[in-house]
Scaffold this motif. Sequence first.
Motif, mmCIF file in Angstrom:
data_model
loop_
_atom_site.group_PDB
_atom_site.id
_atom_site.type_symbol
_atom_site.label_atom_id
_atom_site.label_comp_id
_atom_site.label_asym_id
_atom_site.label_seq_id
_atom_site.Cartn_x
_atom_site.Cartn_y
_atom_site.Cartn_z
ATOM 1 N N MET A 172 0.835 -1.192 0.000
ATOM 2 C CA MET A 172 0.000 0.000 0.000
ATOM 3 C C MET A 172 0.869 1.240 0.000
ATOM 4 O O MET A 172 2.042 1.189 0.330
ATOM 5 N N ARG A 173 0.241 2.386 -0.285
ATOM 6 C CA ARG A 173 0.984 3.642 -0.168
ATOM 7 C C ARG A 173 1.081 4.010 1.300
ATOM 8 O O ARG A 173 0.387 3.452 2.150
ATOM 9 N N SER A 195 -11.811 5.684 -1.090
ATOM 10 C CA SER A 195 -11.345 4.951 0.097
ATOM 11 C C SER A 195 -10.827 5.911 1.146
ATOM 12 O O SER A 195 -11.132 5.772 2.335
ATOM 13 N N GLY A 202 -5.803 -5.165 2.422
ATOM 14 C CA GLY A 202 -5.435 -3.756 2.534
ATOM 15 C C GLY A 202 -6.300 -3.034 3.552
ATOM 16 O O GLY A 202 -5.812 -2.232 4.358
ATOM 17 N N ASP A 223 -4.088 -0.791 -3.896
ATOM 18 C CA ASP A 223 -4.053 0.658 -3.726
ATOM 19 C C ASP A 223 -3.510 1.364 -4.969
ATOM 20 O O ASP A 223 -2.356 1.776 -5.046
ATOM 21 N N ASN A 259 -2.827 4.188 -7.701
ATOM 22 C CA ASN A 259 -2.746 5.641 -7.761
ATOM 23 C C ASN A 259 -3.380 6.102 -9.067
ATOM 24 O O ASN A 259 -3.928 5.306 -9.820
ATOM 25 N N GLY A 265 -7.879 6.640 -5.560
ATOM 26 C CA GLY A 265 -8.329 6.111 -4.276
ATOM 27 C C GLY A 265 -8.967 7.149 -3.386
ATOM 28 O O GLY A 265 -8.916 7.029 -2.163
ATOM 29 N N THR A 301 -13.161 -1.417 -5.355
ATOM 30 C CA THR A 301 -13.088 -0.698 -4.083
ATOM 31 C C THR A 301 -13.878 -1.485 -3.050
ATOM 32 O O THR A 301 -15.039 -1.829 -3.278
ATOM 33 N N MET A 330 -3.446 9.072 1.840
ATOM 34 C CA MET A 330 -2.992 7.790 1.295
ATOM 35 C C MET A 330 -2.064 8.118 0.152
ATOM 36 O O MET A 330 -2.508 8.434 -0.951
ATOM 37 N N CYS A 364 -10.298 0.250 0.960
ATOM 38 C CA CYS A 364 -9.087 0.238 0.153
ATOM 39 C C CYS A 364 -9.466 -0.231 -1.243
ATOM 40 O O CYS A 364 -10.462 -0.924 -1.431
ATOM 41 N N SER A 365 -8.663 0.135 -2.215
ATOM 42 C CA SER A 365 -8.968 -0.265 -3.586
ATOM 43 C C SER A 365 -7.867 -1.171 -4.115
ATOM 44 O O SER A 365 -6.738 -1.166 -3.625
#
Lengths: 377, 242
Positions: B20-21, B133, B217, B169, B171, B130, B183, B41, B157-158
């Motif tokens: 994840m970010r 989310s 996530g 997640d 971008n 995202g 999502t 995020m 979370c996606s």
Amino acid sequence: MEQRLANIGRMTVNEKKFIETALLSDLRIDGRRPFDYRKLTIKFGRHSRAVDMESLCVVAGKSVWAIRVDLHILDNGGNLIDAANIAALAALLTFRRPECTLGGENGQEVIVHDPEVREPLPLIVHHLPVAVTFAIFGEGNIMVIDPTYKEEAVMGGRMTATLNSNGDVCAVQKAGGEGIMSSVIMQCLRIASVKAADITSKIKNAVDAYNTERALRKVKRHPPSVALEVCVPDVIMEENQVDELSRHEVQNLKDEPERGCGNDGSRIGVETSTTRGKNNVFIGGPSSWDPYSKGISSCFISSQDLPGPLKLAKEQEEAKISQNSIESHLGATNTGSSGPVGASVVSQQANSPKSLKDAVKPKHRKKNKASSASDMS
Amino acid sequence: MEYVNPLTGFRLDGRRPNEMRQIRGEIGVVAKADGSALFEMGNTKVIAAVYGPREVRNKGQQINNQALVRCEYGMANFSTGDRRRKPKGDRRSTEISLVIRQTMEACILTHLMPHSQIDIFVQVLQADGGTRSACINAATLALADAGIPMRDIVTSCSAGYLCSTPLLDLNYVEDSAGGPDVTVGILAKMDKVTLLQMDAKLPMDIFENVMQLAIEGCKAVAHYIREVLLEHTKQLECHRGA
């Protein structure tokens, strides 16, 4: 108007409890099982110009057509998404766009050909995404498919899965509402793929039937008198039957509850005579009465626009039902003519395999002529 | 375009497919609101403010046995690359407002607050994929800050599927690649899915993998949110002078 909108979500506590308790024993208010769809009927308008077409400007010798699908909701019986999705798919499949070619002086001009001149072309549809909606009740434990209006008012949440017959998931939409386990979601997707395949085949059948009918209509045009021919033997039978019956049995028929559009009062009375026997036995289960089974009465969708052969099919169906009931009723009268009314009604359940000719005996005919003569005078 | 490098397995921003970010959450950023939170995020920055429970403004909408939950989603003009002309009122904003409202309504114990109204305002300050989310996570933090009773914390979370790999997640660049975007929003402790949205086509078994990845996530976000809330409560305890 506002009051009507405000009452959408407001069901009485009793109704809510009734629906929820019934669902605990897998019973639904219109008698379906949890994973059954309602009856699907697709009716096409005379011109499939339900889709509006706008041609856009020419881009490097290509013409781009913009397709717009307008959906009008006539009656909301619940589960609008699925119904709208099926309607849009059916419309797109039967849509024909005019053919266009390049021409003109410099070969850049786009000429759109009239549908009368050149056969219009269908749209190329790769796959059919079919939406299947689940309603969630009771903290994510109970799921039902194709919720009715009342179930929607009571449900905790809903999930719509859109799949095609290739087994691809095209879209999933669950916006809040009651939470469900991810294992339940996968199970629902599996059920949805089965239902989607079923609905895809129904759509394709309806579209094929419509296309063949449209092709036939283009080849030769029949006057609407074809429909009347089918009704003629029916009318003869009815007259004979009415004259045969004794007084109180005729009255019995007329007391039957009426159903449907009410086109022919006497004919409908005959139709319901077979079903009345079933209703007499009360088992205390959910009624198999669906207020939306008839849908919008076809007279509402401008009946003069309905194509001839479709109407023909409907008349034939009605004729068949009334013929069957006439047979069974005649069978009953032959066995016990002067018996009590109750007995004759119950014995209707046994459908006699006799043909129509057997039912009309020569000696009755003489009696008919005599009585009909007396009736007419 | 190779969204996943075939040799190293890294994505465009150097993450692994199941990574994840970086997330960051801060509580109490809007002083006037009953509860507020800022949630980041990666480069997506979202601020949420909660007002309520308070008296219903529009008596016609009042519900007699539970609280009315309202939500408004807006994107700042400067949130995306090109300046947005219409921050609110366009179709996407209306849809996301509805989605957030229904998701939070499922977890708020509305029957404890009849005849009242809870307003959730979510504003996107910086959009890099995202946003939906991030808005739900920010709303959860803000509701907790406002002290509104909830069943469980909702996290979202996606996940997507590009170059035959499930990616967690997404971008903005990966999102606009045109691949499927799933999502998921879950109730963390109860392990139940409240929000599930997907567009574009996916075969069913791949969909299952992507959904499971998104759920993982969500659980990671829930773990982080719980830590943030505990930290915040300890600070409150300090200020009260225990």
